[in-house]
Enzyme design. Structure first.
Site, PDB file in Angstrom:
ATOM      1  N   THR A 140       0.850  -1.192   0.000  1.00  0.00           N
ATOM      2  CA  THR A 140       0.000   0.000   0.000  1.00  0.00           C
ATOM      3  C   THR A 140       0.887   1.245   0.000  1.00  0.00           C
ATOM      4  O   THR A 140       2.017   1.226   0.505  1.00  0.00           O
ATOM      5  CB  THR A 140      -0.964   0.018   1.208  1.00  0.00           C
ATOM      6  OG1 THR A 140      -0.217   0.158   2.413  1.00  0.00           O
ATOM      7  CG2 THR A 140      -1.814  -1.239   1.251  1.00  0.00           C
ATOM      8  N   GLY A 141       0.358   2.311  -0.598  1.00  0.00           N
ATOM      9  CA  GLY A 141       1.150   3.545  -0.686  1.00  0.00           C
ATOM     10  C   GLY A 141       2.421   3.341  -1.470  1.00  0.00           C
ATOM     11  O   GLY A 141       3.492   3.814  -1.086  1.00  0.00           O
ATOM     12  N   ALA A 142       2.300   2.652  -2.618  1.00  0.00           N
ATOM     13  CA  ALA A 142       3.504   2.301  -3.397  1.00  0.00           C
ATOM     14  C   ALA A 142       3.745   3.283  -4.542  1.00  0.00           C
ATOM     15  O   ALA A 142       4.584   3.034  -5.390  1.00  0.00           O
ATOM     16  CB  ALA A 142       3.369   0.874  -3.934  1.00  0.00           C
ATOM     17  N   SER A 143       3.027   4.409  -4.556  1.00  0.00           N
ATOM     18  CA  SER A 143       3.240   5.376  -5.634  1.00  0.00           C
ATOM     19  C   SER A 143       4.414   6.302  -5.365  1.00  0.00           C
ATOM     20  O   SER A 143       4.847   7.025  -6.265  1.00  0.00           O
ATOM     21  CB  SER A 143       1.962   6.194  -5.846  1.00  0.00           C
ATOM     22  OG  SER A 143       1.490   6.694  -4.610  1.00  0.00           O
ATOM     23  N   GLY A 154       8.014   7.290  -2.423  1.00  0.00           N
ATOM     24  CA  GLY A 154       8.785   7.098  -1.203  1.00  0.00           C
ATOM     25  C   GLY A 154       9.097   5.654  -0.871  1.00  0.00           C
ATOM     26  O   GLY A 154       9.512   4.861  -1.732  1.00  0.00           O
ATOM     27  N   ILE A 155       8.883   5.307   0.395  1.00  0.00           N
ATOM     28  CA  ILE A 155       9.245   3.982   0.921  1.00  0.00           C
ATOM     29  C   ILE A 155       8.467   2.880   0.200  1.00  0.00           C
ATOM     30  O   ILE A 155       9.029   1.821  -0.130  1.00  0.00           O
ATOM     31  CB  ILE A 155       8.968   3.954   2.437  1.00  0.00           C
ATOM     32  CG1 ILE A 155       9.929   4.901   3.172  1.00  0.00           C
ATOM     33  CG2 ILE A 155       9.070   2.529   2.977  1.00  0.00           C
ATOM     34  CD1 ILE A 155       9.563   5.165   4.628  1.00  0.00           C
ATOM     35  N   GLY A 156       7.184   3.123  -0.053  1.00  0.00           N
ATOM     36  CA  GLY A 156       6.365   2.100  -0.716  1.00  0.00           C
ATOM     37  C   GLY A 156       6.838   1.829  -2.132  1.00  0.00           C
ATOM     38  O   GLY A 156       6.891   0.677  -2.576  1.00  0.00           O
ATOM     39  N   SER A 184       6.641   4.106  12.958  1.00  0.00           N
ATOM     40  CA  SER A 184       7.494   5.298  12.855  1.00  0.00           C
ATOM     41  C   SER A 184       8.180   5.519  14.188  1.00  0.00           C
ATOM     42  O   SER A 184       7.623   5.192  15.247  1.00  0.00           O
ATOM     43  CB  SER A 184       6.642   6.533  12.533  1.00  0.00           C
ATOM     44  OG  SER A 184       7.408   7.706  12.717  1.00  0.00           O
ATOM     45  N   TYR A 208      -1.172  10.971  14.683  1.00  0.00           N
ATOM     46  CA  TYR A 208      -0.298  10.141  13.836  1.00  0.00           C
ATOM     47  C   TYR A 208       0.612   9.257  14.698  1.00  0.00           C
ATOM     48  O   TYR A 208       0.712   8.045  14.471  1.00  0.00           O
ATOM     49  CB  TYR A 208       0.529  11.073  12.951  1.00  0.00           C
ATOM     50  CG  TYR A 208       1.625  10.423  12.148  1.00  0.00           C
ATOM     51  CD1 TYR A 208       1.354   9.730  10.975  1.00  0.00           C
ATOM     52  CD2 TYR A 208       2.965  10.536  12.538  1.00  0.00           C
ATOM     53  CE1 TYR A 208       2.372   9.162  10.222  1.00  0.00           C
ATOM     54  CE2 TYR A 208       3.986   9.978  11.794  1.00  0.00           C
ATOM     55  CZ  TYR A 208       3.684   9.284  10.639  1.00  0.00           C
ATOM     56  OH  TYR A 208       4.697   8.723   9.891  1.00  0.00           O
TER      57      TYR A 208
HETATM   58  N1  NAP Z   1       9.480   9.500   5.570  1.00  0.00           N
HETATM   59  C1  NAP Z   1       9.681   9.291   6.864  1.00  0.00           C
HETATM   60  O1  NAP Z   1      10.555   9.933   7.493  1.00  0.00           O
HETATM   61  C2  NAP Z   1       8.877   8.270   7.611  1.00  0.00           C
HETATM   62  C3  NAP Z   1       9.275   7.977   8.912  1.00  0.00           C
HETATM   63  C4  NAP Z   1       8.574   7.036   9.630  1.00  0.00           C
HETATM   64  C5  NAP Z   1       7.493   6.390   9.067  1.00  0.00           C
HETATM   65  N2  NAP Z   1       7.115   6.694   7.788  1.00  0.00           N
HETATM   66  C6  NAP Z   1       5.961   5.985   7.254  1.00  0.00           C
HETATM   67  O2  NAP Z   1       6.339   5.329   6.066  1.00  0.00           O
HETATM   68  C7  NAP Z   1       5.192   5.224   5.215  1.00  0.00           C
HETATM   69  C8  NAP Z   1       5.546   5.780   3.846  1.00  0.00           C
HETATM   70  O3  NAP Z   1       5.905   7.143   3.993  1.00  0.00           O
HETATM   71  P1  NAP Z   1       6.745   7.950   2.903  1.00  0.00           P
HETATM   72  O4  NAP Z   1       7.704   8.776   3.639  1.00  0.00           O
HETATM   73  O5  NAP Z   1       7.218   7.040   1.846  1.00  0.00           O
HETATM   74  O6  NAP Z   1       5.597   8.939   2.401  1.00  0.00           O
HETATM   75  P2  NAP Z   1       5.175   9.455   0.957  1.00  0.00           P
HETATM   76  O7  NAP Z   1       6.337   9.518   0.030  1.00  0.00           O
HETATM   77  O8  NAP Z   1       4.396  10.693   1.246  1.00  0.00           O
HETATM   78  O9  NAP Z   1       4.189   8.295   0.431  1.00  0.00           O
HETATM   79  C9  NAP Z   1       2.970   8.071   1.075  1.00  0.00           C
HETATM   80  C10 NAP Z   1       2.207   6.999   0.333  1.00  0.00           C
HETATM   81  O10 NAP Z   1       0.988   6.770   1.052  1.00  0.00           O
HETATM   82  C11 NAP Z   1      -0.111   6.951   0.166  1.00  0.00           C
HETATM   83  N3  NAP Z   1      -1.242   7.600   0.821  1.00  0.00           N
HETATM   84  C12 NAP Z   1      -1.283   8.805   1.434  1.00  0.00           C
HETATM   85  N4  NAP Z   1      -2.542   9.091   1.811  1.00  0.00           N
HETATM   86  C13 NAP Z   1      -3.305   8.040   1.407  1.00  0.00           C
HETATM   87  C14 NAP Z   1      -4.689   7.740   1.484  1.00  0.00           C
HETATM   88  N5  NAP Z   1      -5.571   8.587   2.029  1.00  0.00           N
HETATM   89  N6  NAP Z   1      -5.105   6.554   1.000  1.00  0.00           N
HETATM   90  C15 NAP Z   1      -4.245   5.688   0.441  1.00  0.00           C
HETATM   91  N7  NAP Z   1      -2.927   5.913   0.320  1.00  0.00           N
HETATM   92  C16 NAP Z   1      -2.474   7.080   0.796  1.00  0.00           C
HETATM   93  C17 NAP Z   1       0.381   7.864  -0.949  1.00  0.00           C
HETATM   94  O11 NAP Z   1      -0.403   7.631  -2.129  1.00  0.00           O
HETATM   95  P3  NAP Z   1      -0.696   8.791  -3.242  1.00  0.00           P
HETATM   96  O12 NAP Z   1       0.548   9.628  -3.289  1.00  0.00           O
HETATM   97  O13 NAP Z   1      -0.959   8.007  -4.491  1.00  0.00           O
HETATM   98  O14 NAP Z   1      -1.877   9.568  -2.789  1.00  0.00           O
HETATM   99  C18 NAP Z   1       1.829   7.416  -1.088  1.00  0.00           C
HETATM  100  O15 NAP Z   1       1.915   6.302  -1.941  1.00  0.00           O
HETATM  101  C19 NAP Z   1       4.058   5.966   5.909  1.00  0.00           C
HETATM  102  O16 NAP Z   1       3.270   5.053   6.628  1.00  0.00           O
HETATM  103  C20 NAP Z   1       4.802   6.888   6.875  1.00  0.00           C
HETATM  104  O17 NAP Z   1       3.997   7.226   7.979  1.00  0.00           O
HETATM  105  C21 NAP Z   1       7.784   7.623   7.049  1.00  0.00           C
END
Ligand code: NAP
Length: 257
Positions: free
Chosen positions: A19-22, A24-26, A149, A163
């Site tokens: 999930t959320g694979a569009s 960042g981490i996904g 996180s 969050y």
């Molecule tokens: N980056 C960090 O420092 C960090 C640290 C700790 C934990 N995390 C966790 O790691 C995970 C990925 O984060 P990331 O940093 O890679 O963030 P990101 O680049 O913002 O990516 C977020 C992803 O989640 C999807 N998403 C957001 N809102 C959504 C919704 N309402 N329904 C379905 N999908 C949704 C987005 O899809 P669309 O773009 O297609 O809308 C996107 O694919 C998250 O759970 C975040 O809390 C991140």
């Protein structure tokens, strides 16, 4: 991850839903799982073109896959992805989608915002797990990886109460799933990233705040999505068969449990 390790992690024949694979981490996890041989289902919400680009990389890695859209901040969107997932044999579920949604101080936090943050970061992950875990148990094989996180360990920054609470709860949920399904061959773990250089921080952090994180991190930098993706591949592989119910901190030494 070098090619030897990736080959050793071989996930050929497995189907992974991230999930959320569009972005960042996904996105990095989808590509890394594809390189390890898995068929990959790229879930996205609003960024269809980005999801298509990830699917292209999955194919370029020699694997195959498809895309699916759902808003996991809503009950209906979560329900539609659950229906999709329960109709397929998912071997690896990565509950990665998540967001702070809106940085909001305690006195301004409305029931609507609280529910949306919980739905996206916790509730959807539970019901998606529920949708696939029965099939995994029947096949006596499956992996679920939840994305927590470091905010869940220390409460997060100001305005991140909902969050960080959801991220702490997903770690506890991981333990509950483990108790019920480890005996049936399902391995559930949780990854707790520190600050990873993704679009998330363009929305929710300031340059000064990120400098502060670098200064407080023993290795002096933010993490990359690929570093988290390597852990996703490892936890998905048969190299992790004795790792159950854990929340693994991955943060360059920023927080040491
Ligand atoms: N980056 C960090 O420092 C960090 C640290 C700790 C934990 N995390 C966790 O790691 C995970 C990925 O984060 P990331 O940093 O890679 O963030 P990101 O680049 O913002 O990516 C977020 C992803 O989640 C999807 N998403 C957001 N809102 C959504 C919704 N309402 N329904 C379905 N999908 C949704 C987005 O899809 P669309 O773009 O297609 O809308 C996107 O694919 C998250 O759970 C975040 O809390 C991140």
């Amino acid at each position: 991850m070098n090619d030897n390790l990736r080959d050793a992690a071989s996930l050929a024949g497995k189907t992974a839903l991230i999930t959320g694979a569009s972005s960042g981490i996904g996105a990095a996890s989808a590509v890394a799982l594809a390189r390890a041989g898995a068929t990959v289902i790229v879930h996205y919400n609003s960024q269809k073109a980005d999801a298509e680009a990830v699917l292209e990389q999955v194919r370029a890695a020699g694997s195959s896959g498809e895309m699916v859209q759902a808003d996991l901040g809503t009950r209906d969107g979560t329900g539609s992805l659950c229906s999709y997932a329960s109709a397929r044999a998912i071997d690896i579920l990565v509950n990665n989608a998540g967001s702070l949604v809106k940085r909001t101080r305690v006195l301004d936090l409305t029931p609507e915002l609280w529910e949306k943050v919980m739905m996206l970061n916790l509730t959807s992950a539970f019901f998606l797990s529920q949708a696939v875990v029965g099939g995994m148990a029947e096949r006596k094989s499956g992996v679920i990886i939840n994305m927590s996180s470091v905010a869940g360990r220390f409460g997060g920054g100001l305005g991140a109460l909902a969050y960080s609470s959801a991220k702490a709860a997903i770690s506890t949920m991981t333990k509950g799933l483990t108790k019920e399904f480890a005996p049936q061959g399902v391995r559930v773990n949780c990854i707790s990233p520190g600050t990873i250089d993704t679009g998330y921080h363009r929305s929710f952090s300031t340059p000064e705040g990120l400098d502060g994180v670098r200064a407080a991190t023993p290795i002096g930098r933010l993490g990359t999505s690929e570093e988290i993706a390597d852990l996703v591949v490892f936890l998905s592989s048969d190299h992790a068969t004795f790792i159950h119910g854990q929340t693994i901190e991955i943060n360059g030494g920023f927080f040491m449990a």
